[in-house]
Write an enzyme that holds these catalytic residues in place. Structure first.
Site, PDB file in Angstrom:
ATOM      1  N   SER A 146      63.845  72.609  26.103  1.00 36.14           N
ATOM      2  CA  SER A 146      64.959  73.406  25.583  1.00 36.14           C
ATOM      3  C   SER A 146      65.745  72.623  24.538  1.00 36.14           C
ATOM      4  O   SER A 146      65.843  71.394  24.622  1.00 36.14           O
ATOM      5  CB  SER A 146      65.906  73.784  26.722  1.00 36.14           C
ATOM      6  OG  SER A 146      67.041  74.457  26.220  1.00 36.14           O
ATOM      7  N   TYR A 159      70.553  71.679  34.192  1.00 36.72           N
ATOM      8  CA  TYR A 159      69.485  72.261  33.359  1.00 36.72           C
ATOM      9  C   TYR A 159      69.232  71.375  32.136  1.00 36.72           C
ATOM     10  O   TYR A 159      68.091  71.011  31.835  1.00 36.72           O
ATOM     11  CB  TYR A 159      69.894  73.670  32.937  1.00 36.72           C
ATOM     12  CG  TYR A 159      68.927  74.366  32.007  1.00 36.72           C
ATOM     13  CD1 TYR A 159      67.773  74.973  32.494  1.00 36.72           C
ATOM     14  CD2 TYR A 159      69.181  74.425  30.632  1.00 36.72           C
ATOM     15  CE1 TYR A 159      66.901  75.613  31.633  1.00 36.72           C
ATOM     16  CE2 TYR A 159      68.310  75.069  29.771  1.00 36.72           C
ATOM     17  CZ  TYR A 159      67.169  75.666  30.277  1.00 36.72           C
ATOM     18  OH  TYR A 159      66.296  76.301  29.420  1.00 36.72           O
TER      19      TYR A 159
HETATM   20  N1  NAP Z   1      64.822  82.225  26.529  1.00 38.61           N
HETATM   21  C1  NAP Z   1      65.471  81.184  26.001  1.00 38.61           C
HETATM   22  O1  NAP Z   1      66.433  81.341  25.210  1.00 38.61           O
HETATM   23  C2  NAP Z   1      65.012  79.793  26.338  1.00 38.61           C
HETATM   24  C3  NAP Z   1      65.522  78.737  25.574  1.00 38.61           C
HETATM   25  C4  NAP Z   1      65.113  77.442  25.868  1.00 38.61           C
HETATM   26  C5  NAP Z   1      64.210  77.220  26.882  1.00 38.61           C
HETATM   27  N2  NAP Z   1      63.739  78.262  27.629  1.00 38.61           N
HETATM   28  C6  NAP Z   1      62.786  77.955  28.695  1.00 38.61           C
HETATM   29  O2  NAP Z   1      61.663  78.803  28.575  1.00 38.61           O
HETATM   30  C7  NAP Z   1      61.081  79.004  29.856  1.00 38.61           C
HETATM   31  C8  NAP Z   1      60.890  80.495  30.101  1.00 38.61           C
HETATM   32  O3  NAP Z   1      62.175  81.097  30.110  1.00 38.61           O
HETATM   33  P1  NAP Z   1      62.402  82.648  29.789  1.00 38.61           P
HETATM   34  O4  NAP Z   1      63.595  82.750  28.946  1.00 38.61           O
HETATM   35  O5  NAP Z   1      61.108  83.254  29.377  1.00 38.61           O
HETATM   36  O6  NAP Z   1      62.844  83.152  31.230  1.00 38.61           O
HETATM   37  P2  NAP Z   1      62.273  84.344  32.167  1.00 38.61           P
HETATM   38  O7  NAP Z   1      62.003  85.562  31.368  1.00 38.61           O
HETATM   39  O8  NAP Z   1      63.217  84.414  33.314  1.00 38.61           O
HETATM   40  O9  NAP Z   1      60.919  83.722  32.652  1.00 38.61           O
HETATM   41  C9  NAP Z   1      60.881  82.694  33.581  1.00 38.61           C
HETATM   42  C10 NAP Z   1      59.762  83.003  34.542  1.00 38.61           C
HETATM   43  O10 NAP Z   1      59.632  81.879  35.420  1.00 38.61           O
HETATM   44  C11 NAP Z   1      59.433  82.382  36.719  1.00 38.61           C
HETATM   45  N3  NAP Z   1      59.871  81.427  37.726  1.00 38.61           N
HETATM   46  C12 NAP Z   1      61.138  81.026  37.987  1.00 38.61           C
HETATM   47  N4  NAP Z   1      61.139  80.185  39.025  1.00 38.61           N
HETATM   48  C13 NAP Z   1      59.850  80.049  39.415  1.00 38.61           C
HETATM   49  C14 NAP Z   1      59.214  79.317  40.431  1.00 38.61           C
HETATM   50  N5  NAP Z   1      59.919  78.539  41.271  1.00 38.61           N
HETATM   51  N6  NAP Z   1      57.859  79.398  40.557  1.00 38.61           N
HETATM   52  C15 NAP Z   1      57.140  80.179  39.707  1.00 38.61           C
HETATM   53  N7  NAP Z   1      57.700  80.919  38.727  1.00 38.61           N
HETATM   54  C16 NAP Z   1      59.039  80.847  38.591  1.00 38.61           C
HETATM   55  C17 NAP Z   1      60.280  83.646  36.777  1.00 38.61           C
HETATM   56  O11 NAP Z   1      59.819  84.498  37.806  1.00 38.61           O
HETATM   57  P3  NAP Z   1      60.731  84.807  39.106  1.00 38.61           P
HETATM   58  O12 NAP Z   1      61.920  85.544  38.600  1.00 38.61           O
HETATM   59  O13 NAP Z   1      59.844  85.570  39.992  1.00 38.61           O
HETATM   60  O14 NAP Z   1      61.102  83.474  39.683  1.00 38.61           O
HETATM   61  C18 NAP Z   1      60.059  84.234  35.399  1.00 38.61           C
HETATM   62  O15 NAP Z   1      58.940  85.098  35.390  1.00 38.61           O
HETATM   63  C19 NAP Z   1      62.010  78.330  30.862  1.00 38.61           C
HETATM   64  O16 NAP Z   1      61.498  77.057  31.193  1.00 38.61           O
HETATM   65  C20 NAP Z   1      63.311  78.206  30.094  1.00 38.61           C
HETATM   66  O17 NAP Z   1      64.089  77.138  30.564  1.00 38.61           O
HETATM   67  C21 NAP Z   1      64.119  79.548  27.374  1.00 38.61           C
END
Ligand code: NAP
Length: 254
Positions: A146, A159
């Site tokens: 991130s 985080y």
């Molecule tokens: N979107 C942004 O702006 C952004 C920016 C920087 C970094 N990121 C990073 O990108 C990655 C994806 O984020 P996203 O924004 O796409 O979020 P998201 O749509 O919430 O996707 C995250 C996925 O991870 C799964 N997950 C969470 N805990 C888990 C666990 N213990 N075991 C297996 N699966 C798990 C969630 O499923 P459940 O709900 O079933 O747990 C969800 O499907 C993350 O690492 C986040 O920190 C995102």
């Protein structure tokens, strides 16, 4: 031989939604067989899998923050698909913490959860999957970190710290595993329009968040997927150890 002809297997965690889903889609489009991990989002996971191009993709349900579930999942993937060539650690969660208003128990819980999911889960999977890759003499590990690792996360310090530590682990593992033909990368997104991020962007105001980038917008999950697909290709070997900023120049490191 191209990636498409050998049908390499890519394990993508958190593949039911958001960035993980986009990575699964981009890798499937390049001919990878996807081992798609999900935790609780049954419906989204099945819909994502059904829409992937190509054949042979499978779902693997596990809480990756639980070391024994992670180990059982990797064993099951090995048994069913026979190989793991690429690991994309996309599962993660931003946990809001307020040092001013949290009680001590909530403060500790947020640290434990955030470290277990955002740091320990990816490195445990790197350990487990690394065994397959060492036997094959090749592999790619791609950690989604991130922008917050660099600019600080005052409302989510655990985080930010976990993502920063994952960047550091990426570099350490690139050094440790390169001799086995295993390349390790981090991709550090800024704001990206996903189910997790969109409500937080809305709360801050879309216009102001978009204005953080000179492009005047936030990122799309497919843009992160494309970067990951490139890193998983045969052309990215010499980038090993790199931390790729994908934040639309909203935060530039020296
Ligand atoms: N979107 C942004 O702006 C952004 C920016 C920087 C970094 N990121 C990073 O990108 C990655 C994806 O984020 P996203 O924004 O796409 O979020 P998201 O749509 O919430 O996707 C995250 C996925 O991870 C799964 N997950 C969470 N805990 C888990 C666990 N213990 N075991 C297996 N699966 C798990 C969630 O499923 P459940 O709900 O079933 O747990 C969800 O499907 C993350 O690492 C986040 O920190 C995102």
């Amino acid at each position: 031989m191209t990636d498409q002809q050998v049908h390499k297997v890519a394990l993508v965690t958190g593949a039911a939604t958001g960035i993980g889903k986009a990575c699964a889609e981009a890798l499937a489009a390049k001919g990878f067989i996807i081992a798609a991990n999900y935790r609780s989002r049954e419906q989204e996971a099945h819909a994502m899998l059904a829409a992937l191009p190509g054949n042979g993709h499978q779902l693997f349900k596990a809480d990756v923050a639980d070391p024994s579930q992670a180990q059982a999942m990797v064993t099951e993937i090995g048994d069913k698909l026979g190989r793991i060539d690429v690991l994309v650690n996309a599962a993660g969660q931003y946990t809001q913490q307020d040092i001013h208003s949290n009680d001590y128990v909530a403060w500790q819980q947020a640290w434990q959860h955030s470290m277990a999911l955002n740091l320990q889960a990816p490195v445990n999977l790197a350990f487990l999957v690394g065994r397959f890759m060492q036997d094959a003499g090749a592999g790619r590990i791609i950690n989604i970190t991130s922008r917050g690792a660099f600019r600080g996360e005052p409302a989510a310090p655990a985080y930010g710290a976990a993502k920063s530590a994952l960047n550091s682990a990426t570099q350490s593992l690139a050094l440790a595993l390169g001799q086995h033909g295993i390349c390790v990368y981090a991709v550090a997104p800024g704001w990206t329009e996903t189910p997790a991020a969109s409500p937080r962007i809305a709360a801050q105001g879309w216009e102001g968040v978009a204005a953080q980038s000179p492009l005047g917008r936030v990122g799309r999950p497919d843009e992160i997927g494309s970067i990951v697909a490139f890193l998983a290709s045969d052309n990215a070997e010499y980038l090993t150890g790199a931390i790729i900023d994908a934040n639309g120049a909203s935060y530039l490191r020296n």
